[in-house]
Design a protein around this motif. Structure first.
Motif, PDB file in Angstrom:
ATOM      1  N   GLY A  51       0.803  -1.222   0.000  1.00 53.43           N
ATOM      2  CA  GLY A  51       0.000   0.000   0.000  1.00 53.43           C
ATOM      3  C   GLY A  51       0.829   1.262   0.000  1.00 53.43           C
ATOM      4  N   LEU A  52       1.991   1.197  -0.642  1.00 51.63           N
ATOM      5  CA  LEU A  52       2.916   2.325  -0.630  1.00 51.63           C
ATOM      6  C   LEU A  52       3.162   2.873  -2.036  1.00 51.63           C
ATOM      7  N   GLN A  53       3.561   4.119  -2.085  1.00 51.71           N
ATOM      8  CA  GLN A  53       4.010   4.748  -3.322  1.00 51.71           C
ATOM      9  C   GLN A  53       4.973   5.858  -2.963  1.00 51.71           C
ATOM     10  N   THR A  54       5.907   6.165  -3.857  1.00 53.13           N
ATOM     11  CA  THR A  54       6.858   7.230  -3.563  1.00 53.13           C
ATOM     12  C   THR A  54       6.341   8.570  -4.063  1.00 53.13           C
ATOM     13  N   SER A  55       6.717   9.619  -3.385  1.00 46.33           N
ATOM     14  CA  SER A  55       6.423  10.982  -3.819  1.00 46.33           C
ATOM     15  C   SER A  55       7.685  11.817  -3.662  1.00 46.33           C
ATOM     16  N   ILE A  68       9.608  10.273  -0.475  1.00 45.26           N
ATOM     17  CA  ILE A  68       9.002   9.759   0.750  1.00 45.26           C
ATOM     18  C   ILE A  68       8.091   8.602   0.376  1.00 45.26           C
ATOM     19  N   LEU A  69       8.010   7.637   1.267  1.00 48.22           N
ATOM     20  CA  LEU A  69       7.134   6.489   1.062  1.00 48.22           C
ATOM     21  C   LEU A  69       5.788   6.799   1.694  1.00 48.22           C
ATOM     22  N   ILE A  70       4.772   6.867   0.855  1.00 47.22           N
ATOM     23  CA  ILE A  70       3.448   7.290   1.284  1.00 47.22           C
ATOM     24  C   ILE A  70       2.525   6.096   1.393  1.00 47.22           C
ATOM     25  N   ALA A  71       1.836   6.001   2.520  1.00 49.06           N
ATOM     26  CA  ALA A  71       0.839   4.945   2.713  1.00 49.06           C
ATOM     27  C   ALA A  71      -0.525   5.468   2.295  1.00 49.06           C
ATOM     28  N   HIS A  72      -1.283   4.670   1.546  1.00 44.04           N
ATOM     29  CA  HIS A  72      -2.632   5.048   1.158  1.00 44.04           C
ATOM     30  C   HIS A  72      -3.588   4.842   2.320  1.00 44.04           C
TER      31      HIS A  72
END
Length: 339
Positions: A51-55, A68-72
């Motif tokens: 459930g992660l994506q980078t920004s 940063i590793l962003i959690a949805h």
């Protein structure tokens, strides 16, 4: 910390305590150094599984850019305001080269406020050898630019005590903008300030940066061209026309059009050298396995250059290809001597 532990930890964090690391370090978590299609696919799949994506996106930004590793959230809405969705592709030819792939685009800027003195601005420009400075009220409030040109024009109009008295409009471009499409604007202004999707100024790209990028690519590009020419010359010396035609497997019509090595792709040249039966007369000139390893290294470097991989080129691969070119020159001379 294992990869599973790293991802589990990142997924458990709140937005104000998200994992921050450079793209280079992110790649290292997967044991990779460069963003080839398989690596991008593997990282994207693993991040999605947690459930992660980078920004910003890790796919095309400069390799030392922090992400940063962003959690949805459960509803599928990103957990930070500046998250920007980006399609994932495993085909490098489908991913545009963006402004973010240039190092200077995310290197930050030295700025001045509108109420500061022109003397301070001039001092900063002399100190850092800048031709212009962004004039900003805050990191997300770009109001203009001060340059040597705007200072000279201001002097003609009278007092130039404060930066606001010599302010000029600033040229900007989005961090995710297509780099090739942005080149005319960069050349026209001599520079562009780069903004992310929250209007934060992340860097400046100048014509000098474009020239440097071209220089970094031009040398290896010319080296690949020289190596391919020598390789095709050897193929024409070593193989019959029928053998060369048989390396073309995709189309009977195209096979008819191939009359020498100039009609072969790099993949077809690889196929031509792979069969052991083709080395019966070549074994006295070169070792098949060693030759194929050098040829494959050249192929991979060529793909990186032609696909405009945003990562710095592997200097070991460049050195190896330069040595391969010298080897091909020697083999050409040896082939002539045997005739």
């Amino acid at each position: 910390m294992t990869l599973d532990e790293f991802l589990t930890d990142a997924a458990s964090r709140s937005a104000d305590n998200a994992v921050t690391l450079t793209i280079r370090d992110l790649l290292g978590r997967w044991g990779a150094k460069r963003r080839d299609p398989d690596t991008v696919q593997s990282i994207s799949s693993d991040l999605a599984a947690y459930g992660l994506q980078t920004s910003p996106s890790f796919e095309v930004s400069w390799i030392d850019t922090e992400v940063i590793l962003i959690a949805h959230t459960a509803s599928g809405v990103p957990s930070t305001d500046d998250w920007e969705p980006r399609p994932t592709s495993t085909d490098t030819e489908d991913v545009s080269l963006t402004v973010s792939s240039l190092q200077s685009a995310t290197a930050g800027v030295t700025r001045v406020r509108p109420d500061e003195s022109v003397i301070k601005a001039r001092s900063l420009m002399h100190r850092h050898d800048f031709s212009q400075l962004p004039v900003m009220k805050s990191e997300r409030a770009l109001v203009g630019v001060i340059s040597w040109e705007s200072i000279a024009k201001g002097r003609l109009d009278g007092d130039v005590d404060t930066v606001s008295s010599v302010l000029a409009p600033a040229a900007t471009v989005a961090l995710t903008a297509d780099l090739l499409a942005s080149i005319p604007r960069i050349i026209e202004s001599g520079y562009v300030f780069v903004e992310d999707n929250t209007k934060r100024v992340t860097g400046i790209v100048t014509t000098s940066d474009l020239s440097q990028q071209f220089e970094l690519l031009a040398g290896p590009f010319l080296l690949i061209g020289e190596t391919e020419r020598r390789l095709r010359r050897l193929i024409d010396r070593w193989f019959s026309v029928d053998t060369i035609k048989n390396a073309v497997h995709d189309s009977p019509e195209r096979r008819k059009q191939v009359v020498n090595a100039s009609g072969l792709t790099i993949g077809e040249m690889m196929k031509l050298f792979e069969p052991e039966s083709h080395w019966k007369t070549l074994s006295s000139l070169a070792d098949r396995k060693t030759f194929l390893q050098a040829l494959d290294e050249m192929r991979r470097l060529r793909n990186d250059i032609m696909h405009f991989n945003p990562d710095p080129l592997d200097q070991t691969a460049i050195t190896g290809t330069r040595q391969f070119a010298k080897w091909l020159e020697y083999l050409d001379s040896a082939a002539v001597a045997k005739e």
